[in-house]
Design an enzyme around this catalytic site. Structure first.
Site, PDB file in Angstrom:
ATOM      1  CG  ASP A  32      -7.181   2.793  -7.573  1.00 29.68           C
ATOM      2  OD1 ASP A  32      -8.076   2.870  -6.711  1.00 29.68           O
ATOM      3  OD2 ASP A  32      -6.958   1.763  -8.225  1.00 29.68           O
TER       4      ASP A  32
ATOM      5  CG  HIS B 211      -4.853 -10.674  -0.564  1.00 26.72           C
ATOM      6  ND1 HIS B 211      -5.677 -11.278   0.344  1.00 26.72           N
ATOM      7  CD2 HIS B 211      -4.496  -9.473  -0.017  1.00 26.72           C
ATOM      8  CE1 HIS B 211      -5.819 -10.492   1.404  1.00 26.72           C
ATOM      9  NE2 HIS B 211      -5.101  -9.398   1.209  1.00 26.72           N
TER      10      HIS B 211
ATOM     11  CG  ASP C  69      -2.722  -8.799   6.100  1.00 29.48           C
ATOM     12  OD1 ASP C  69      -1.764  -8.108   5.743  1.00 29.48           O
ATOM     13  OD2 ASP C  69      -3.906  -8.534   5.809  1.00 29.48           O
TER      14      ASP C  69
ATOM     15  CG  HIS D  38      -7.186  -7.364   4.229  1.00 28.73           C
ATOM     16  ND1 HIS D  38      -6.185  -6.475   4.549  1.00 28.73           N
ATOM     17  CD2 HIS D  38      -8.294  -6.631   3.952  1.00 28.73           C
ATOM     18  CE1 HIS D  38      -6.665  -5.241   4.463  1.00 28.73           C
ATOM     19  NE2 HIS D  38      -7.943  -5.303   4.106  1.00 28.73           N
TER      20      HIS D  38
ATOM     21  CG  ASP E 281      -3.333  -5.260   7.257  1.00 27.29           C
ATOM     22  OD1 ASP E 281      -2.949  -6.216   7.955  1.00 27.29           O
ATOM     23  OD2 ASP E 281      -3.681  -5.390   6.062  1.00 27.29           O
TER      24      ASP E 281
ATOM     25  CE1 TYR F 246      -1.015  -1.640   2.572  1.00 25.23           C
ATOM     26  CE2 TYR F 246      -2.572  -2.618   4.119  1.00 25.23           C
ATOM     27  CZ  TYR F 246      -1.777  -2.721   2.994  1.00 25.23           C
ATOM     28  OH  TYR F 246      -1.731  -3.897   2.290  1.00 25.23           O
TER      29      TYR F 246
END
Length: 758
Positions: A20, A135, A172, A174, A265, A305
């Protein structure tokens, strides 16, 4: 009280079992790389190590539905095909037989950390966890997140410890929509998130990630979104967002606890964020948060990451939590135009709900009062030559980093920002200098038995050689008396120790009658013995030394003058604000933007006659300036200052949190007028002062991104990405000819001055 590090090796067990591309970046090595680097740096050994426990069913139920918790529990007995099928029902999620155990450990680690901080066992800490959490929603996993670790910790702090005001800072890259959804109608939680948004074209593609999503019901104004609409945001953009948006609201909110959704990130090199902030920036962000809530800061790992960037950023965060000085920031401190646009948009959306933003109108017009027309600060006195030739960049024995001085915004050496170097080269250049063995030294002529100092703060015994001290004192009549000479000798000895890297920071005392002369000597000594950029923040009745060279190496900022005046871009004066709100606005809106733009390698804070600061206010100023110059801050006090003032300054200079100022009062109209006037005068040269765009022709960024529908791992093609572009720094005009007024003297004229209207 120390710093906690919460971890459990079992959290490396969960991993992706099938192909994935979207989920493969969330892997166990994220934890092991960070922990290995902490051990290599000797940072883990300096922390209180806590082994994470599993969160209970009741604790998970603080934010998650029983049905969802039960669903995740069942993944323990599912086969690979069933796990893959269940994962496909959620956005960017994979389940593993160990997921339930790991996710309970991640949530439990945050609970342990909060309990340790709120019971006083430690001052702060980091929970090194996976899976991440911000999230995750009440009944849904999302974006690698299973249980919402930070949200559970916040709810726990409210329920078990009775807290009423919790600040959550999500850096973060996001948007942490899970936290937003859980607290958007709750006025006891102030949630701040910056995130890559690109006008809704970046994951999670939510309209409610934009700046105008400010909460619901009683929670209006307690959700603060700062959407980044371009990639490439760097150190200047992140620091500007804190100074001009987050911190004004945070001080007004006055939190009892700060929780950090610490996703890295948003650091350089990360494939998700594609930002340019270097790891040391997170030390500065952490340091700025430590002045809140009595230093009670709990950080919990979210994303990140790029393993090298992640590991270095984690180390920087832990160093700051431990109280180590933050390394100097790299790069020109000029926020890009897209960042300014986003900050301006977020401030406008929040202004109806926060007094700290309501009084600050556009520069040049405040409360309906027009600022008298004045020529903007041109960077030099109208009748005074200003040579801003770059300082030699050869390493000095008195500069431990041996780094070149930063370029000054607006100076003739400034150029448009060059293309960003590769992440690997920037990470290779990262300098992690060990902190000096002696953090803080106090040099008093007559030690006071009532002075209470932390155990590791040293009372200096030594003094400079008598002949050397007399040579420095000779030009100053006020230094000929024995008590002034003795104090000067101790100051010179302390200053040399700081410049040699033996001592990080210090406090020195001087007779009130000799304060101005002693400060003059301290500046000259610092500049001649290794300091390349020296910031002097003078409070009270202290004038800039007349013989101080106008070469761009010294930034003089006087707080306590009779009027707001920008005498040059390196000589600024402002009245002492009369209200706490005005004092905070002065620090966040003037002092720190100038300081970060200047990037000094030595900071002098002088509390002169009539400085008017109470201990907590002086401590806050010193604590926030400690983020500059690698922590090399020298505080100069009058000998008749109270022992309590010396003690509180010693504690914050060694890394402790300053005492709370309590609920922030509103800045007076006069304070706001002075601040806005100076910002308008200085913005063209000092870009860190900007909180809005200054129209100078067409905006330099390209066309909007084409509408796309991609998953979390989908990336916009290089030719369509909007890279954050820095505005070209303005060049100063050639200085006018020198006009002598007397042998050895120069005429000085004000470029602009403004007396606040009563």
């Amino acid at each position: 009280m120390g710093t906690a590090l919460v971890y459990h090796e079992d959290m490396t067990a969960t991993r992706l079992l099938w192909d994935d591309p979207e989920c493969e970046i969330e892997r166990p090595e994220r934890l092991t790389a960070a922990l290995d680097r902490l051990r290599q740096r000797g940072l883990e050994q300096r922390c209180l190590r806590l082994s994470a426990r599993e969160a209970s069913k009741e604790e998970l139920g603080l934010v998650h539905s029983p049905e969802y918790v039960s669903l995740v529990r069942k993944t323990q007995v599912l086969g690979e095909e069933e796990l893959q099928a269940l994962s496909g029902q959620f956005d960017a999620i994979y389940f593993h037989p160990s997921t339930f155990h790991c996710a309970r450990l991640a949530a439990g680690a945050g609970l342990q950390l909060v309990d340790a901080v709120l019971t006083g066992a430690v001052q702060n800490g980091l929970a090194l966890v996976r899976p991440p959490g911000h999230h995750s929603q009440r009944a849904a996993a999302n974006g690698f997140c299973v249980f919402n670790n930070v949200a559970i910790a916040a709810a726990h702090a409210k329920q078990k410890h009775g807290l009423h005001r919790i600040l959550i800072v999500d850096w973060d890259v996001h948007h942490g929509q899970g936290i937003q959804y859980l607290f958007e109608d709750d006025p006891s939680v102030l949630y701040f998130s910056w995130h890559r948004y690109e006008h809704g074209r970046f994951w999670p593609f939510l309209r409610e990630s934009d700046a105008d999503a400010v909460g619901r019901g009683q929670g209006l104004g307690f959700t603060v979104n700062l959407p980044w609409n371009q990639v490439g945001m760097g150190n200047a953009d992140y620091v500007a967002a804190f100074l001009h948006l987050l911190l004004p609201l945070a001080f007004e909110f006055d939190p009892e606890l700060v929780l950090v959704s610490a996703g890295f990130d948003s650091a350089i090199g990360d494939p998700e964020g594609q930002m340019q902030a270097t790891p040391e920036c997170f030390a500065h962000l952490t340091h700025l948060l430590q002045v809140l809530a009595g230093g009670r800061v709990c950080a919990m790992l979210e994303g990140g990451y790029h393993l090298e960037s992640l590991a270095e950023s984690v180390c920087m965060t832990v160093q700051a939590l431990l109280g180590d000085p933050a390394p100097p920031l790299s790069g020109l401190m000029v926020p890009c135009q897209s960042a300014l646009e986003s900050i301006q948009s977020a401030r406008a959306a929040q202004a109806p709900y926060w007094k700290s933003l309501q009084l600050q109108g556009q520069c040049g017009q405040v409360l309906g009062c027009r600022i008298p027309p004045q020529a903007p600060c041109s960077g030099y006195d109208s009748e005074l030559s200003l040579d801003v030739t770059p300082v030699p960049t050869s390493p000095s024995t008195h500069s431990p980093e041996g780094r070149p001085p930063p370029l000054l915004p607006g100076g003739p050496t400034c150029k448009a920002a060059a293309p960003a170097p590769a992440p690997s080269s920037l990470l290779d250049q990262l300098c992690l200098c060990p902190a000096p063995s002696v953090r803080t030294t106090v040099a008093l002529t007559a030690p006071d038995i009532t002075l209470v100092l932390p155990p590791d703060v040293i009372q200096q015994e030594g003094s400079a050689l008598r002949e050397e001290t007399e040579a420095w004192a000779r030009p100053h009549e006020s230094l000929v008396r024995e008590e002034a000479l003795t104090a000067l000798g101790k100051l010179l000895y302390l200053l040399d120790g700081m410049l040699d890297g033996q001592v990080n920071s210090g406090i020195a005392a001087t007779p009130a009658s000799a304060a101005a002369a002693t400060l003059d000597v301290a500046i000259q000594r610092g500049l001649s013995h290794g300091a390349q950029r020296l910031l002097c923040v003078a409070l009270g009745q202290l004038d800039r030394p007349p013989d101080l060279a106008h070469d761009g190496r010294t930034l003089w900022l006087n707080i306590g003058g009779k009027e707001a005046a920008a005498l040059s871009m390196f000589h600024v004066a402002t009245p002492l604000p009369v209200m706490t709100g005005g004092f905070l606005s002065c620090i966040l809106g003037l002092v720190l933007p100038l300081a970060y733009g200047f990037q000094p390698d030595l900071v002098l804070v002088a509390l002169g006659p009539g400085h008017g600061l109470q201990g907590p206010h002086a401590a806050l100023l010193a604590a926030m300036l400690r983020g500059l110059a690698g922590g090399r801050v020298l505080a100069l006090l009058e000998e008749d200052s109270t022992p309590q003032l010396a003690g509180i300054l010693a504690r914050v200079l060694r890394g402790e949190a300053p005492p709370s100022l309590g609920p922030s009062s509103v800045a007076s109209p006069e304070d706001v007028q002075a601040l806005m006037y100076l910002r308008g005068q200085l913005e063209p040269q000092w870009k860190m002062l900007q909180v809005r765009l200054i129209a100078e022709g067409p905006l330099p960024w390209g066309p909007a991104l084409p509408q796309r529908s991609v998953g979390r791992a989908g990336q916009v093609s290089a030719e369509n990405q909007l890279q954050c572009r820095r505005p070209a720094a303005r060049l100063l005009p050639a200085p006018p000819p020198v006009v002598p007024s007397s042998p050895g003297g120069l005429k000085s004229a004000k470029v602009g001055a403004f007396t606040p209207q009563k």
